[in-house]
Write a protein that holds these residues in place. Structure first.
Motif, PDB file in Angstrom:
ATOM      1  N   ALA A 175     -23.579 -19.530  44.781  1.00  0.00           N
ATOM      2  CA  ALA A 175     -22.417 -20.047  45.517  1.00  0.00           C
ATOM      3  C   ALA A 175     -21.967 -19.056  46.587  1.00  0.00           C
ATOM      4  CB  ALA A 175     -21.270 -20.314  44.548  1.00  0.00           C
ATOM      5  N   ILE A 176     -21.314 -19.552  47.618  1.00  0.00           N
ATOM      6  CA  ILE A 176     -20.675 -18.682  48.609  1.00  0.00           C
ATOM      7  C   ILE A 176     -19.646 -17.816  47.874  1.00  0.00           C
ATOM      8  CG2 ILE A 176     -19.226 -18.592  50.660  1.00  0.00           C
ATOM      9  CD1 ILE A 176     -21.986 -19.608  51.255  1.00  0.00           C
ATOM     10  N   GLY A 177     -19.701 -16.525  48.117  1.00  0.00           N
ATOM     11  CA  GLY A 177     -18.845 -15.588  47.398  1.00  0.00           C
ATOM     12  C   GLY A 177     -19.455 -15.123  46.091  1.00  0.00           C
ATOM     13  N   GLY A 178     -20.656 -15.622  45.792  1.00  0.00           N
ATOM     14  CA  GLY A 178     -21.307 -15.295  44.520  1.00  0.00           C
ATOM     15  C   GLY A 178     -22.077 -13.991  44.567  1.00  0.00           C
ATOM     16  N   ARG A 179     -22.463 -13.547  43.365  1.00  0.00           N
ATOM     17  CA  ARG A 179     -23.215 -12.300  43.214  1.00  0.00           C
ATOM     18  C   ARG A 179     -24.442 -12.546  42.350  1.00  0.00           C
ATOM     19  NH1 ARG A 179     -20.555  -6.724  42.609  1.00  0.00           N
ATOM     20  NH2 ARG A 179     -19.556  -6.604  44.636  1.00  0.00           N
ATOM     21  N   MET A 180     -25.547 -11.942  42.741  1.00  0.00           N
ATOM     22  CA  MET A 180     -26.755 -11.964  41.926  1.00  0.00           C
ATOM     23  C   MET A 180     -27.234 -10.536  41.725  1.00  0.00           C
ATOM     24  SD  MET A 180     -30.312 -14.145  42.283  1.00  0.00           S
ATOM     25  CE  MET A 180     -30.520 -13.847  44.036  1.00  0.00           C
ATOM     26  N   VAL A 181     -27.590 -10.207  40.488  1.00  0.00           N
ATOM     27  CA  VAL A 181     -28.132  -8.891  40.152  1.00  0.00           C
ATOM     28  C   VAL A 181     -29.527  -9.096  39.600  1.00  0.00           C
ATOM     29  CG1 VAL A 181     -27.854  -6.821  38.747  1.00  0.00           C
ATOM     30  CG2 VAL A 181     -25.831  -7.973  39.661  1.00  0.00           C
TER      31      VAL A 181
END
Length: 224
Positions: A175-181
């Motif tokens: 999502a917009i504003g999301g984070r992935m690690v």
């Protein structure tokens, strides 16, 4: 005074683990509380339970491992660095033993989805998550490279195995504003942990540190 309860004898080891994580730079209270609450020894083979709270990865069968405690903690802390509203939808790629899944569920509640490619581990994780009261996590037996497009977008995505490049499907489902690690493996075999942030203008990538993960399996790889 002797400790009581189902997990008697492991409480002090878990406490030591949390203190060690604090010294290693884990400072988010929600992460520390989750690591202090989830009985990691229930996610490893019985013969290895005495080592469950050591700072080491441990085998869980089928050439897979449960990540060392610091790895679980730092990845979770990176997800949480943008704050938490309680409404975040979280996707984990690589359920494995279910330990990281349980940590996520402790923090994000029942908005956690997790995909495992190896059927035996998918079944094992179901059992182990039930044993710690995390049975409401949505578990899928599927190809992690593809994500879960019918449930997207996700506010947080965590990948617990190393891919040679960023999976496009997961970027699209963030999502917009999301984070992935996630860890990525370079051509020379060296792996690095990356934080990907999705903004209205595009993606912002941050290399966090060197890493060591098992490979991310897709449908073209060997079946178990």
């Amino acid at each position: 005074m002797p400790r009581s309860g189902h997990w008697q004898g492991f409480d002090w080891r878990r406490e030591r683990m949390v203190h060690r994580l604090e010294h290693m730079g884990i400072h988010n209270p929600a992460v520390l509380h989750a690591m202090a609450s989830i009985p990691r020894h229930l996610f490893v083979e019985e013969a290895l339970r005495s080592r469950a709270y050591d700072e080491t990865a441990l085998p869980i069968g089928l050439a897979q491992t449960i990540s060392q405690p610091y790895t679980v903690a730092i990845m979770t802390q990176l997800l949480l660095a943008a704050g938490k509203t309680g409404q975040e939808k979280v996707l984990e790629i690589g359920t494995g033993s279910g330990y990281q899944t349980a940590v996520l569920q402790h923090i994000y509640g029942n908005n956690v989805y997790s995909i495992e490619r190896i059927f035996e581990l998918h079944q094992l994780a179901k059992k182990q998550l039930r044993s710690v009261g995390a049975s409401l996590v949505r578990l899928a037996y599927d190809d992690g490279y593809a994500g879960l497009p019918h449930e997207a977008p996700f506010d947080r995505i965590i990948v617990t195995a190393a891919a040679p490049e960023l999976p496009l499907a997961l970027l699209q489902q963030l999502a917009i504003g999301g984070r992935m690690v996630l860890p990525l493996e370079e051509a020379n075999g060296v792996q690095y942990l990356w934080l990907i942030e999705k903004t209205p203008q595009g993606f912002h990538e941050t290399c966090v540190q060197e890493a060591n993960f098992v490979p991310l399996i897709n449908e073209q790889d060997e079946e178990f």
